[in-house]
Design a protein around this motif. Structure first.
Motif, PDB file in Angstrom:
ATOM      1  N   ARG A 194     -29.848   2.869  44.629  1.00 24.46           N
ATOM      2  CA  ARG A 194     -30.565   1.851  45.415  1.00 24.46           C
ATOM      3  C   ARG A 194     -29.556   0.937  46.106  1.00 24.46           C
ATOM      4  N   GLU A 197     -28.268   2.469  49.091  1.00 26.00           N
ATOM      5  CA  GLU A 197     -29.322   2.659  50.095  1.00 26.00           C
ATOM      6  C   GLU A 197     -29.725   4.125  50.282  1.00 26.00           C
ATOM      7  N   ASP A 200     -35.869   5.883  48.839  1.00 24.86           N
ATOM      8  CA  ASP A 200     -36.641   5.465  47.667  1.00 24.86           C
ATOM      9  C   ASP A 200     -37.104   6.654  46.833  1.00 24.86           C
ATOM     10  N   LYS A 204     -36.417   6.796  42.828  1.00 25.52           N
ATOM     11  CA  LYS A 204     -37.498   6.860  41.842  1.00 25.52           C
ATOM     12  C   LYS A 204     -37.407   8.125  41.010  1.00 25.52           C
TER      13      LYS A 204
END
Length: 277
Positions: A194, A197, A200, A204
């Motif tokens: 994260r 970057e 997502d 996850k």
């Protein structure tokens, strides 16, 4: 009792000492999604890491790419193509991250490097057979173990011989990590990816779904099945939880047959020989 409490600040500080290739991989993923990105921009990104560009050129010159005679990253890009160069950046990132033994885990560098590469290639294969984003799957498979690398670097300075996983873990990796560091390598990987970057979906899958018995996202289901296939291929790691075999329900969850899973495993092992030279 937690032996050494790992704070967010300590994780980020330790991560800054890691090679640059994984972060370049994150930027490259974004550039490949942008139709305005061309060879000049991508070559400029790769040139930020001299070791990265030289290794990519060397692989592009190998018999696997019918090559020889390339001297620049631009020529390598032309030969292998943008999508394939993403895989090669991943291979180099994996090699640079796993250049030493993980003493706290009892994993040799070569064993851990092969595990990460096999996981990436199998996850990519599962994605291609099921209509998922193969680039995201490859990334999640490749970097899912980066939390182990970070915790090992932290633990080298604080754990005694009796506190490392082979001595204190008793076969339960996640339990040992929480008792030792206060968090698992899945959580560490998620925080780091994260920070860098990454998408997502990748964050996850490696941080949340990887620790669940029933993953909630398509990529998470892919990784659960992938780990079963990786173990069957002979590249599993000690302390991992999970079935030795390919459970029918995991195949159904992603829409694969057992024959397709076998083919993916065989193709991944063949591809590994291309990248490990």
């Amino acid at each position: 009792m937690i032996i050494t409490c790992v704070s967010e600040e300590r994780l980020i500080a330790t991560a800054k000492l890691l090679p640059a290739a994984p972060q370049i991989m994150a930027r490259l993923h974004k550039m490949l999604l942008d139709s305005n990105s061309g060879m000049t921009e991508i070559a400029a990104l790769l040139k930020r890491d001299i070791a990265l560009t030289s290794r990519i050129i060397r692989i592009a010159n190998s018999p696997a790419y019918k090559g020889g005679g390339l001297g620049t990253i631009e020529e390598a890009l032309q030969r292998v193509g943008f999508s394939e160069v993403f895989r090669l950046v991943g291979v180099v990132a994996n090699a640079s991250l796993t250049d030493s033994n993980l003493r706290c885990y009892g994993y040799g560098a070569e064993t851990f490097r092969a595990h990460c590469l096999c996981t990436a290639l199998v996850a990519e294969g599962v994605a291609k057979h099921t209509g998922m984003d193969s680039r995201l799957a490859y990334t999640a498979g490749l970097l899912g173990g980066i939390g182990c690398i970070l915790l090992d670097r932290i633990g080298r300075d604080s754990l005694g011989p009796a506190e490392v996983f082979p001595e204190a873990g008793h076969g339960h990796l996640a339990e040992w990590e929480r008792n030792t560091f206060g968090l698992s390598h899945h959580e560490v990987a998620g925080r780091l990816l994260r920070e860098w970057e990454f998408p997502d979906a990748v964050v996850k899958a490696v941080s949340h779904d990887a620790s669940l018995s029933e993953p909630t996202t398509p990529l998470g289901k892919n990784l659960h099945l992938t780990q079963c296939i990786v173990r069957l291929a002979g590249f599993g790691l000690s302390g991992e939880n999970g079935e030795w075999g390919v459970p029918h329900e995991k195949l159904v969850a992603v829409g694969l047959t057992n024959d397709e899973a076998t083919l993916i495993r065989e193709e991944a092992v063949i591809a590994m020989s291309t990248f490990q030279g």
